[in-house]
Design an enzyme around this catalytic site. Structure first.
Site, PDB file in Angstrom:
ATOM      1  N   ASN A 110       0.799  -1.230   0.000  1.00 36.56           N
ATOM      2  CA  ASN A 110       0.000   0.000   0.000  1.00 36.56           C
ATOM      3  C   ASN A 110       0.835   1.285   0.000  1.00 36.56           C
ATOM      4  O   ASN A 110       0.394   2.300  -0.540  1.00 36.56           O
ATOM      5  CB  ASN A 110      -1.008  -0.009   1.150  1.00 36.56           C
ATOM      6  CG  ASN A 110      -0.363  -0.232   2.489  1.00 36.56           C
ATOM      7  OD1 ASN A 110       0.799  -0.623   2.583  1.00 36.56           O
ATOM      8  ND2 ASN A 110      -1.113   0.019   3.543  1.00 36.56           N
ATOM      9  N   CYS A 127      -3.464   0.219   6.812  1.00 34.84           N
ATOM     10  CA  CYS A 127      -3.539  -0.756   7.909  1.00 34.84           C
ATOM     11  C   CYS A 127      -4.236  -0.203   9.144  1.00 34.84           C
ATOM     12  O   CYS A 127      -4.932  -0.925   9.844  1.00 34.84           O
ATOM     13  CB  CYS A 127      -2.135  -1.189   8.277  1.00 34.84           C
ATOM     14  SG  CYS A 127      -1.064   0.223   8.585  1.00 34.84           S
ATOM     15  N   GLU A 162       4.700  -4.853  11.800  1.00 33.45           N
ATOM     16  CA  GLU A 162       3.640  -3.863  11.561  1.00 33.45           C
ATOM     17  C   GLU A 162       2.550  -4.591  10.801  1.00 33.45           C
ATOM     18  O   GLU A 162       2.669  -4.805   9.595  1.00 33.45           O
ATOM     19  CB  GLU A 162       4.189  -2.700  10.722  1.00 33.45           C
ATOM     20  CG  GLU A 162       5.170  -1.809  11.451  1.00 33.45           C
ATOM     21  CD  GLU A 162       4.518  -0.997  12.553  1.00 33.45           C
ATOM     22  OE1 GLU A 162       3.276  -0.979  12.659  1.00 33.45           O
ATOM     23  OE2 GLU A 162       5.265  -0.370  13.316  1.00 33.45           O
TER      24      GLU A 162
HETATM   25  P1  NAD Z   1       1.109  -9.862   3.079  1.00 31.38           P
HETATM   26  O1  NAD Z   1       1.194 -10.314   4.491  1.00 31.38           O
HETATM   27  O2  NAD Z   1       0.435 -10.737   2.108  1.00 31.38           O
HETATM   28  O3  NAD Z   1       2.595  -9.641   2.489  1.00 31.38           O
HETATM   29  C1  NAD Z   1       3.493  -8.757   3.106  1.00 31.38           C
HETATM   30  C2  NAD Z   1       4.897  -9.064   2.619  1.00 31.38           C
HETATM   31  O4  NAD Z   1       5.328 -10.292   3.194  1.00 31.38           O
HETATM   32  C3  NAD Z   1       5.033  -9.227   1.106  1.00 31.38           C
HETATM   33  O5  NAD Z   1       6.222  -8.597   0.691  1.00 31.38           O
HETATM   34  C4  NAD Z   1       5.127 -10.733   0.942  1.00 31.38           C
HETATM   35  O6  NAD Z   1       5.823 -11.133  -0.215  1.00 31.38           O
HETATM   36  C5  NAD Z   1       5.892 -11.121   2.188  1.00 31.38           C
HETATM   37  N1  NAD Z   1       5.745 -12.514   2.622  1.00 31.38           N
HETATM   38  C6  NAD Z   1       4.681 -13.334   2.457  1.00 31.38           C
HETATM   39  N2  NAD Z   1       4.930 -14.535   3.031  1.00 31.38           N
HETATM   40  C7  NAD Z   1       6.168 -14.464   3.577  1.00 31.38           C
HETATM   41  C8  NAD Z   1       6.983 -15.392   4.306  1.00 31.38           C
HETATM   42  N3  NAD Z   1       6.563 -16.607   4.617  1.00 31.38           N
HETATM   43  N4  NAD Z   1       8.205 -14.978   4.717  1.00 31.38           N
HETATM   44  C9  NAD Z   1       8.648 -13.726   4.451  1.00 31.38           C
HETATM   45  N5  NAD Z   1       7.920 -12.824   3.753  1.00 31.38           N
HETATM   46  C10 NAD Z   1       6.693 -13.180   3.323  1.00 31.38           C
HETATM   47  O7  NAD Z   1       0.484  -8.412   3.140  1.00 31.38           O
HETATM   48  P2  NAD Z   1       0.014  -7.485   1.920  1.00 31.38           P
HETATM   49  O8  NAD Z   1      -1.205  -8.111   1.339  1.00 31.38           O
HETATM   50  O9  NAD Z   1       1.165  -7.167   1.059  1.00 31.38           O
HETATM   51  O10 NAD Z   1      -0.375  -6.147   2.688  1.00 31.38           O
HETATM   52  C11 NAD Z   1      -1.590  -5.971   3.341  1.00 31.38           C
HETATM   53  C12 NAD Z   1      -1.461  -6.230   4.828  1.00 31.38           C
HETATM   54  O11 NAD Z   1      -0.402  -5.438   5.372  1.00 31.38           O
HETATM   55  C13 NAD Z   1      -2.703  -5.840   5.596  1.00 31.38           C
HETATM   56  O12 NAD Z   1      -2.980  -6.804   6.574  1.00 31.38           O
HETATM   57  C14 NAD Z   1      -2.312  -4.541   6.248  1.00 31.38           C
HETATM   58  O13 NAD Z   1      -3.032  -4.214   7.406  1.00 31.38           O
HETATM   59  C15 NAD Z   1      -0.864  -4.747   6.524  1.00 31.38           C
HETATM   60  N6  NAD Z   1      -0.166  -3.466   6.663  1.00 31.38           N
HETATM   61  C16 NAD Z   1       0.274  -3.082   7.898  1.00 31.38           C
HETATM   62  C17 NAD Z   1       0.903  -1.859   8.072  1.00 31.38           C
HETATM   63  C18 NAD Z   1       1.376  -1.407   9.432  1.00 31.38           C
HETATM   64  O14 NAD Z   1       2.220  -0.527   9.490  1.00 31.38           O
HETATM   65  N7  NAD Z   1       0.891  -1.947  10.521  1.00 31.38           N
HETATM   66  C19 NAD Z   1       1.089  -1.022   6.972  1.00 31.38           C
HETATM   67  C20 NAD Z   1       0.636  -1.442   5.719  1.00 31.38           C
HETATM   68  C21 NAD Z   1       0.012  -2.672   5.584  1.00 31.38           C
END
Ligand code: NAD
Length: 486
Positions: free
Chosen positions: A155, A286, A252
């Site tokens: 995002n 998020c 996060e």
């Molecule tokens: P996601 O969890 O699908 O992926 C996040 C990242 O993790 C990606 O780069 C992905 O390739 C990587 N990943 C996936 N599996 C992994 C593994 N086993 N080991 C290491 N890396 C791995 O999330 P998304 O769909 O990209 O983003 C949306 C989510 O992120 C929502 O839940 C949102 O709330 C959260 N988010 C949180 C914050 C915050 O600061 N708290 C900010 C933005 C988004």
């Protein structure tokens, strides 16, 4: 709008762009048209190895510089991000689909704030002198952790890349950043700029790939810290993998944050807060306040004003500066959100406005508001990550506090009221890491940002982030005679 310069290869390692077409191709889709605009290749094991060894090689020398020297480079990079804000914002719009109206004020600019803030702080990082009995004393050294891995969500690709890089580099670490496979372009530009600003090669590397590339980085024994921005299920996996090596983590993660609107609130300000906390970035934030609890007496006026204001959203080409509401990041995310809208209808929530896909190219959904939502409905319990607001009603403070906290998440929470005492009482009672009074979703670099409960571990931004990118070494210095029992 001019089309910005694209990164020239998939990865950035040891100070330069690197390609390895043996890696799985990842198409980059512009979500406003559904058309492919670029291809990157997932990192092969050879690329991962190159990145980790480059980071390892570079880190000691970087940590040995003075904080002033490290900070100067970060601050120079901050200025360059600001100078190139237009091009970077256009690229961010291509990467994510978010409107230029947002990206031009919230992405490279927020990244620049982080680099400026932590660049300024680098020279102030010190240990402590601790006087002890008998003339003895101790001191602490604040030292870098080593090699940090950053893993991003889709995002805010520029912001996330900078929010992790800035404190990591300020503290003397090297970083390997893996962007989300959905938005791989912007972090490469951050790497390019950091190096143009004088960052020595190997200290900020970008490698592309899906979860398995992230997992390979997290599992490598040469990595000392992992900072993930992502969903709770991914957080569980990454935290568990990091625990095997007892690595430091920052998590996060997701949320389902409450936003409370009391009947004494300034109605228009509360509606603004609800709009910012649900529809900015098409709801893909998020910390969004997606459970909007409105006190019964003002429920209908609130909904009426909200509908009026939403009708003013300018939905269209995200590159048009007039556009205030753009597409979802991907077709997959749009489908997930449509599934939640269907569940809302099935489970009996009242659709106040929106709910449909917009008839144009790309992945556009209408800003959607459900009223008469109850706590047990799926749309009130699960993170949707799209433009869907659930409005619930309440009678009194005790009741709404119990309901607001009845969630496994704890990222953010907000309250709109003119009653000062109630505002502070309510935020003290929130089980959430980041709270807002009469506003929503501001995230200045000076303020710690992060979640409690399932929403995360650790904090980004502010002085608090330093704790998560450095470690203390304690040194006892004996001045008095040393005695032993035998
Ligand atoms: P996601 O969890 O699908 O992926 C996040 C990242 O993790 C990606 O780069 C992905 O390739 C990587 N990943 C996936 N599996 C992994 C593994 N086993 N080991 C290491 N890396 C791995 O999330 P998304 O769909 O990209 O983003 C949306 C989510 O992120 C929502 O839940 C949102 O709330 C959260 N988010 C949180 C914050 C915050 O600061 N708290 C900010 C933005 C988004």
């Amino acid at each position: 709008m001019t089309y910005p310069t694209q990164p020239t290869a998939s990865h950035f390692i040891d100070g330069q762009y690197v390609e390895d077409t043996a890696g799985t191709p990842i198409p980059v889709i512009y979500s406003a048209t559904g058309k492919q605009i670029a291809t990157v290749h997932a990192a092969t094991p050879a690329i991962v190895e190159q990145a980790i060894s480059a980071a390892r090689r570079a880190q000691d020398g970087w940590a040995a510089l003075s904080g002033t020297e490290r900070g100067r480079i970060l601050r120079r990079a901050a200025d360059m991000l600001r100078d190139r804000n237009h091009d970077l914002s256009v690229l961010e719009t291509y990467d994510t689909g978010k409107p230029y109206q947002e990206t031009s004020v919230a992405d490279a600019t927020s990244g620049a704030d982080a680099l400026e803030y932590f660049g300024g702080m680098a020279a102030t990082l010190t240990g402590e002198h601790i006087p002890l009995g008998g003339g003895d004393w101790a001191y602490t050294r604040r030292e870098a952790l080593g090699v940090c891995v950053g893993i991003g969500a889709w995002n805010y690709p520029t912001q996330i890349a900078c929010w992790k890089a800035a404190p990591a580099l300020a503290c003397g670490n090297a970083m390997i950043f893996k962007p989300s496979e959905t938005t791989p372009l912007c972090a490469l530009k951050v790497a390019e700029i950091l190096h143009e600003a004088g960052l020595p090669a190997g200290l900020y590397n970008v490698v592309q790939g899906m979860g398995e590339v992230g997992a390979a980085l997290v599992g490598d024994p040469r990595v000392d810290k992992v900072s993930l921005t992502g969903s709770v299920p991914t957080g569980r996996k990454v935290y568990a993998a990091a625990a095997q090596g007892m690595k430091h983590v920052t998590m996060e993660l997701g949320g389902k944050s409450p936003l409370l609107v009391f009947d004494d609130a300034d109605l228009d300000a509360a509606v603004s807060g609800a709009i910012l906390g649900n529809f900015y970035s098409s709801g893909q934030v998020c910390s969004n306040g997606t459970r909007v609890f409105v006190q019964k007496g003002i429920l209908e006026p609130f909904l009426a004003r909200l509908s009026e204001r939403l009708a003013q959203a300018v939905i269209g080409d995200p590159l048009d500066p007039e556009t205030s509401f753009g597409p979802m990041v991907s077709e997959a995310q749009m489908k997930i959100v449509q599934g939640y809208i269907a569940k809302g209808l099935d489970e009996g929530a009242r659709l106040v406005t929106g709910g449909r896909q917009i008839a144009r190219d790309g992945f556009y959904l209408e800003p959607t508001v459900f009223a008469d939502v109850t706590d047990d409905m799926t749309i009130a319990r699960e993170e949707i990550f799209g433009p869907v607001m659930a409005v619930l009603s309440f009678d009194d403070e005790d009741e709404v506090m119990a309901r607001a906290n009845a969630t496994e998440f704890g990222l953010a929470a907000g309250v709109f009221t003119r009653d000062l005492e109630r505002a502070h009482r309510v935020v003290a009672g929130f089980e959430a890491g980041t709270c807002y009074i009469n506003t929503y979703n501001d995230a200045p670099v000076e303020m710690p940002f992060g979640g409690s409960k399932l929403s995360g571990v650790g904090r980004e931004n502010s002085k608090a982030a330093i704790e998560h990118y450095s470690q203390l070494k304690s040194v006892y210095v004996r001045m008095s005679p040393l005695e032993a029992p035998f």
